[in-house]
Design a protein around this motif. Structure first.
Motif, mmCIF file in Angstrom:
data_model
loop_
_atom_site.group_PDB
_atom_site.id
_atom_site.type_symbol
_atom_site.label_atom_id
_atom_site.label_comp_id
_atom_site.label_asym_id
_atom_site.label_seq_id
_atom_site.Cartn_x
_atom_site.Cartn_y
_atom_site.Cartn_z
ATOM 1 N N ILE A 143 40.017 55.516 21.182
ATOM 2 C CA ILE A 143 41.128 55.371 21.841
ATOM 3 C C ILE A 143 41.045 54.998 23.424
ATOM 4 O O ILE A 143 41.641 54.048 23.927
ATOM 5 N N GLY A 144 39.773 55.745 24.047
ATOM 6 C CA GLY A 144 39.465 55.397 25.346
ATOM 7 C C GLY A 144 39.091 54.147 25.618
ATOM 8 O O GLY A 144 39.546 53.369 26.511
ATOM 9 N N ASN A 145 38.269 53.754 24.673
ATOM 10 C CA ASN A 145 37.681 52.270 24.727
ATOM 11 C C ASN A 145 38.736 51.082 24.762
ATOM 12 O O ASN A 145 38.632 50.284 25.370
ATOM 13 N N LYS A 146 39.611 51.345 23.860
ATOM 14 C CA LYS A 146 40.856 50.254 23.519
ATOM 15 C C LYS A 146 41.709 50.265 24.899
ATOM 16 O O LYS A 146 42.082 49.162 25.391
ATOM 17 N N ALA A 147 41.938 51.477 25.294
ATOM 18 C CA ALA A 147 42.688 51.625 26.567
ATOM 19 C C ALA A 147 42.121 50.670 27.673
ATOM 20 O O ALA A 147 42.676 50.134 28.246
ATOM 21 N N MET A 148 40.753 51.244 27.865
ATOM 22 C CA MET A 148 40.053 50.498 29.066
ATOM 23 C C MET A 148 39.878 48.938 28.949
ATOM 24 O O MET A 148 40.113 48.253 29.794
ATOM 25 N N GLN A 149 39.814 48.284 27.821
ATOM 26 C CA GLN A 149 39.761 46.912 27.384
ATOM 27 C C GLN A 149 40.955 46.338 27.634
ATOM 28 O O GLN A 149 41.022 45.367 28.315
ATOM 29 N N GLU A 150 42.077 47.025 26.950
ATOM 30 C CA GLU A 150 43.509 46.377 27.476
ATOM 31 C C GLU A 150 43.718 46.587 29.068
ATOM 32 O O GLU A 150 44.510 45.410 29.458
ATOM 33 N N ALA A 151 43.373 47.497 29.800
ATOM 34 C CA ALA A 151 43.577 47.665 31.348
ATOM 35 C C ALA A 151 42.846 46.510 32.017
ATOM 36 O O ALA A 151 43.438 46.012 32.771
ATOM 37 N N ILE A 152 41.750 46.274 31.299
ATOM 38 C CA ILE A 152 41.116 44.930 31.991
ATOM 39 C C ILE A 152 41.737 43.678 31.946
ATOM 40 O O ILE A 152 41.930 43.086 32.707
ATOM 41 N N ILE A 153 42.173 43.520 30.662
ATOM 42 C CA ILE A 153 43.253 42.320 30.428
ATOM 43 C C ILE A 153 44.211 42.356 31.169
ATOM 44 O O ILE A 153 44.524 41.213 31.762
ATOM 45 N N ILE A 154 44.742 43.348 31.181
ATOM 46 C CA ILE A 154 46.260 43.465 32.083
ATOM 47 C C ILE A 154 45.966 43.000 33.624
ATOM 48 O O ILE A 154 46.380 42.387 34.127
ATOM 49 N N ARG A 155 44.827 43.715 34.295
ATOM 50 C CA ARG A 155 44.531 43.382 35.518
ATOM 51 C C ARG A 155 43.861 42.029 35.875
ATOM 52 O O ARG A 155 44.115 41.626 36.988
ATOM 53 N N GLU A 156 43.418 41.411 34.807
ATOM 54 C CA GLU A 156 42.983 39.994 34.992
ATOM 55 C C GLU A 156 44.224 39.285 35.085
ATOM 56 O O GLU A 156 44.410 38.221 35.554
ATOM 57 N N SER A 157 45.348 39.610 34.295
ATOM 58 C CA SER A 157 46.356 38.923 34.141
ATOM 59 C C SER A 157 47.315 39.152 35.495
ATOM 60 O O SER A 157 47.985 38.243 35.937
ATOM 61 N N ILE A 158 47.102 40.191 36.286
ATOM 62 C CA ILE A 158 47.875 40.476 37.526
ATOM 63 C C ILE A 158 47.371 39.546 38.623
ATOM 64 O O ILE A 158 48.236 38.949 39.384
ATOM 65 N N GLN A 159 45.919 39.381 38.444
ATOM 66 C CA GLN A 159 45.512 38.318 39.470
ATOM 67 C C GLN A 159 45.981 36.977 39.313
ATOM 68 O O GLN A 159 46.125 36.150 40.166
ATOM 69 N N GLU A 160 46.005 36.485 37.894
ATOM 70 C CA GLU A 160 46.370 35.090 37.479
ATOM 71 C C GLU A 160 48.051 35.074 37.990
ATOM 72 O O GLU A 160 48.437 34.096 38.578
ATOM 73 N N LEU A 161 48.669 36.077 37.841
ATOM 74 C CA LEU A 161 49.974 36.016 38.235
ATOM 75 C C LEU A 161 50.319 36.203 39.617
ATOM 76 O O LEU A 161 51.185 35.457 40.193
ATOM 77 N N LYS A 162 49.581 36.658 40.343
ATOM 78 C CA LYS A 162 49.489 36.606 41.852
ATOM 79 C C LYS A 162 49.256 35.090 42.490
ATOM 80 O O LYS A 162 50.047 34.880 43.420
ATOM 81 N N VAL A 163 48.552 34.616 41.830
ATOM 82 C CA VAL A 163 48.267 33.099 42.125
ATOM 83 C C VAL A 163 49.613 32.138 41.911
ATOM 84 O O VAL A 163 49.760 31.502 42.641
ATOM 85 N N PHE A 164 49.824 32.546 40.818
ATOM 86 C CA PHE A 164 51.281 31.680 40.517
ATOM 87 C C PHE A 164 52.478 32.280 41.352
ATOM 88 O O PHE A 164 53.223 31.364 41.958
ATOM 89 N N ASN A 165 52.331 33.491 41.876
ATOM 90 C CA ASN A 165 53.335 33.840 42.897
ATOM 91 C C ASN A 165 53.207 33.222 43.948
ATOM 92 O O ASN A 165 54.232 32.492 44.703
ATOM 93 N N GLU A 166 52.054 33.082 44.447
ATOM 94 C CA GLU A 166 51.731 32.733 46.074
ATOM 95 C C GLU A 166 52.197 30.964 45.809
ATOM 96 O O GLU A 166 52.752 30.569 46.875
#
Length: 229
Positions: A143-166
């Motif tokens: 459960i912990g590993n899966k949560a951490m993996q998804e958290a990494i994916i979400i944070r990568e998407s945040i960075q991409e979305l920030k670029v779109f926002n700018e």
């Protein structure tokens, strides 16, 4: 329980990532709507320019060519707008545990072909992913590993979305500045309405040329997508 602290820490990181994504996502949607409003305003400015230029007799051929391009760009925007209105009624984005309709401004901003792709199509809803993780297994480590993996994916998407926002903010600023400039310029040049181009001074001819060139630039901005770079 073994790995219980690791699991709790991972789920906490997952929740933080989701919350951060939700904030930037809402900001992105808000800026897209603001951009769309300025694009509509810019279209009304283009209309004023077209009325003025069309009233000028004996215009040079170059004017006719550029004005044709302006009309084409404006037509493209309205066709996209019409398509997006239909898309708004049919396309759905799943985000933050809720189903949100795709706004016209968002579809136009990101490009209709990519309306459900990229960071906003990640499909991870606030609160729902963490719950689903608990159903996967009672193994705290998994459960912990899966949560951490998804958290990494979400944070990568945040960075991409920030670029779109700018990009959205940048395009909107360009449109605002040029639109306001052309509004004032068009008012000043309206004294030439129904004039004969051949009888105009060299300065006024240059001014009309500048107006037409900038009108074309503005229509390009009206249709510019955030994923065009």
């Amino acid at each position: 329980m073994f790995y219980n602290d690791f699991k709790n820490k991972a789920l906490n990181e997952h929740k933080k990532a989701e919350d951060a994504y939700e904030r930037i996502f809402k900001s992105f949607i808000r800026h897209c709507k603001a951009l769309y409003k300025w694009r509509v305003k810019a279209c009304s400015t283009i209309d004023l320019i077209l009325i003025l230029i069309n009233s000028i007799a004996n215009k040079p051929k170059d004017f006719e060519i550029e004005i044709a391009d302006v009309r084409l760009e404006k037509k493209t925007f309205h066709e996209t707008e019409e398509y997006s209105n239909k898309a708004e009624n049919s396309l759905k984005l799943t985000a933050f545990g809720t189903t949100a309709g795709v706004s016209v401004g968002t579809v136009i901003a990101i490009g209709t072909k990519s309306a459900l792709s990229g960071p906003i199509g990640i499909g991870i809803g606030a609160g729902t992913a963490a719950v689903s993780l608990l159903k996967l297994s009672y193994d705290n480590k998994k459960i912990g590993n899966k949560a951490m993996q998804e958290a990494i994916i979400i944070r990568e998407s945040i960075q991409e979305l920030k670029v779109f926002n700018e990009r959205v903010i940048s395009i909107r600023r360009k449109i605002i500045l040029l639109n306001l400039k052309l509004r004032v310029y068009c008012i000043f040049m309206n004294r030439l309405k129904d004039a004969n181009y051949k009888e105009l001074s060299e300065k006024d001819r240059l001014r009309l040329g500048t107006l037409v060139n900038n009108a074309l630039i503005l229509t390009h901005l009206i249709n510019e997508k955030v994923d065009s770079e």
